[in-house]
Motif scaffolding. Structure first.
Motif, short mmCIF file in Angstrom:
data_model
loop_
_atom_site.label_atom_id
_atom_site.label_comp_id
_atom_site.label_asym_id
_atom_site.label_seq_id
_atom_site.Cartn_x
_atom_site.Cartn_y
_atom_site.Cartn_z
N ASP A 67 36.77 45.71 48.24
CA ASP A 67 35.33 45.56 47.97
C ASP A 67 35.04 44.23 47.28
OD1 ASP A 67 34.85 48.02 49.12
OD2 ASP A 67 34.60 49.08 47.20
N ALA A 68 35.88 43.84 46.33
CA ALA A 68 35.68 42.57 45.63
C ALA A 68 35.86 41.39 46.58
CB ALA A 68 36.65 42.46 44.46
N VAL A 69 36.83 41.48 47.47
CA VAL A 69 37.06 40.39 48.42
C VAL A 69 35.87 40.26 49.37
CG1 VAL A 69 38.50 39.65 50.37
CG2 VAL A 69 39.57 40.43 48.24
N LYS A 70 35.32 41.39 49.80
CA LYS A 70 34.14 41.34 50.68
C LYS A 70 32.96 40.66 49.98
CE LYS A 70 35.20 45.53 53.25
NZ LYS A 70 34.88 46.96 53.37
N SER A 71 32.82 40.92 48.67
CA SER A 71 31.73 40.33 47.91
C SER A 71 31.98 38.86 47.60
CB SER A 71 31.52 41.09 46.60
OG SER A 71 31.20 42.43 46.85
N GLY A 72 33.26 38.50 47.48
CA GLY A 72 33.64 37.12 47.20
C GLY A 72 33.40 36.74 45.75
N GLY A 73 33.54 35.47 45.47
CA GLY A 73 33.28 34.96 44.13
C GLY A 73 34.44 35.17 43.18
N PRO A 74 34.18 34.95 41.89
CA PRO A 74 35.24 35.04 40.88
C PRO A 74 35.81 36.45 40.72
CG PRO A 74 33.11 34.51 39.86
CD PRO A 74 32.92 34.51 41.34
N GLU A 75 35.00 37.46 41.00
CA GLU A 75 35.51 38.84 40.89
C GLU A 75 36.63 39.09 41.89
OE1 GLU A 75 34.14 43.52 41.07
OE2 GLU A 75 32.63 41.97 41.39
N LYS A 79 40.33 40.34 40.85
CA LYS A 79 40.93 41.57 41.38
C LYS A 79 42.27 41.29 42.06
CE LYS A 79 37.85 44.65 40.25
NZ LYS A 79 38.13 45.68 39.28
N MET A 80 42.38 40.16 42.74
CA MET A 80 43.64 39.79 43.37
C MET A 80 44.72 39.54 42.31
SD MET A 80 43.34 39.98 46.62
CE MET A 80 44.68 39.03 47.25
N LYS A 81 44.37 38.82 41.24
CA LYS A 81 45.32 38.57 40.16
C LYS A 81 45.73 39.88 39.49
CE LYS A 81 43.64 33.95 39.09
NZ LYS A 81 42.87 33.13 38.14
N GLU A 82 44.77 40.74 39.29
CA GLU A 82 45.03 42.04 38.68
C GLU A 82 46.00 42.86 39.52
OE1 GLU A 82 41.64 44.53 36.67
OE2 GLU A 82 41.78 45.11 38.78
N ALA A 83 45.78 42.88 40.83
CA ALA A 83 46.66 43.62 41.74
C ALA A 83 48.06 43.01 41.76
CB ALA A 83 46.07 43.66 43.15
N SER A 84 48.14 41.70 41.78
CA SER A 84 49.44 41.02 41.76
C SER A 84 50.21 41.34 40.48
CB SER A 84 49.26 39.51 41.88
OG SER A 84 48.76 39.19 43.16
N ALA A 85 49.53 41.36 39.37
CA ALA A 85 50.17 41.70 38.09
C ALA A 85 50.67 43.15 38.09
CB ALA A 85 49.19 41.46 36.93
#
Length: 93
Positions: A67-75, A79-85
């Motif tokens: 959902d965050a990727v679809k919306s784009g932007g800093p979020e 979210k990608m960094k959070e998932a990677s961590a």
């Protein structure tokens, strides 16, 4: 709404089962059960927790991150960094 919301009851059931396994481990130690038998049960509980963690991670990626990727932007980046961590923590455990 969190990604796991649809599977909440299934997660709770699995976690309660794991809780029972942990109580069983405590009982085994209290009763001075053979070390290898305890270690076998520790391994089973660990695998069960890992399965829960992987399921939650999959739900997180499929819902929150997507959902965050679809919306784009800093979020999306966050979210990608959070998932990677989260993946890195799971790999280390």
């Amino acid at each position: 709404m969190h990604g796991y919301s649809e599977d909440k009851q299934a997660y709770l059931t699995r976690l309660r089962r794991i809780e029972g396994q942990i109580r069983g481990l405590q009982r085994m130690v209290d009763e001075e059960t053979y070390c290898i038998d305890i270690l076998t049960q520790v391994s089973a509980a660990t695998r069960a927790l890992q399965a829960v963690a992987l399921g939650l991670l999959e739900d997180h990626i499929a819902h929150c991150v997507a959902d965050a990727v679809k919306s784009g932007g800093p979020e999306a980046d966050e979210k990608m960094k959070e998932a990677s961590a989260a993946i890195a923590r799971l790999v280390r455990s």
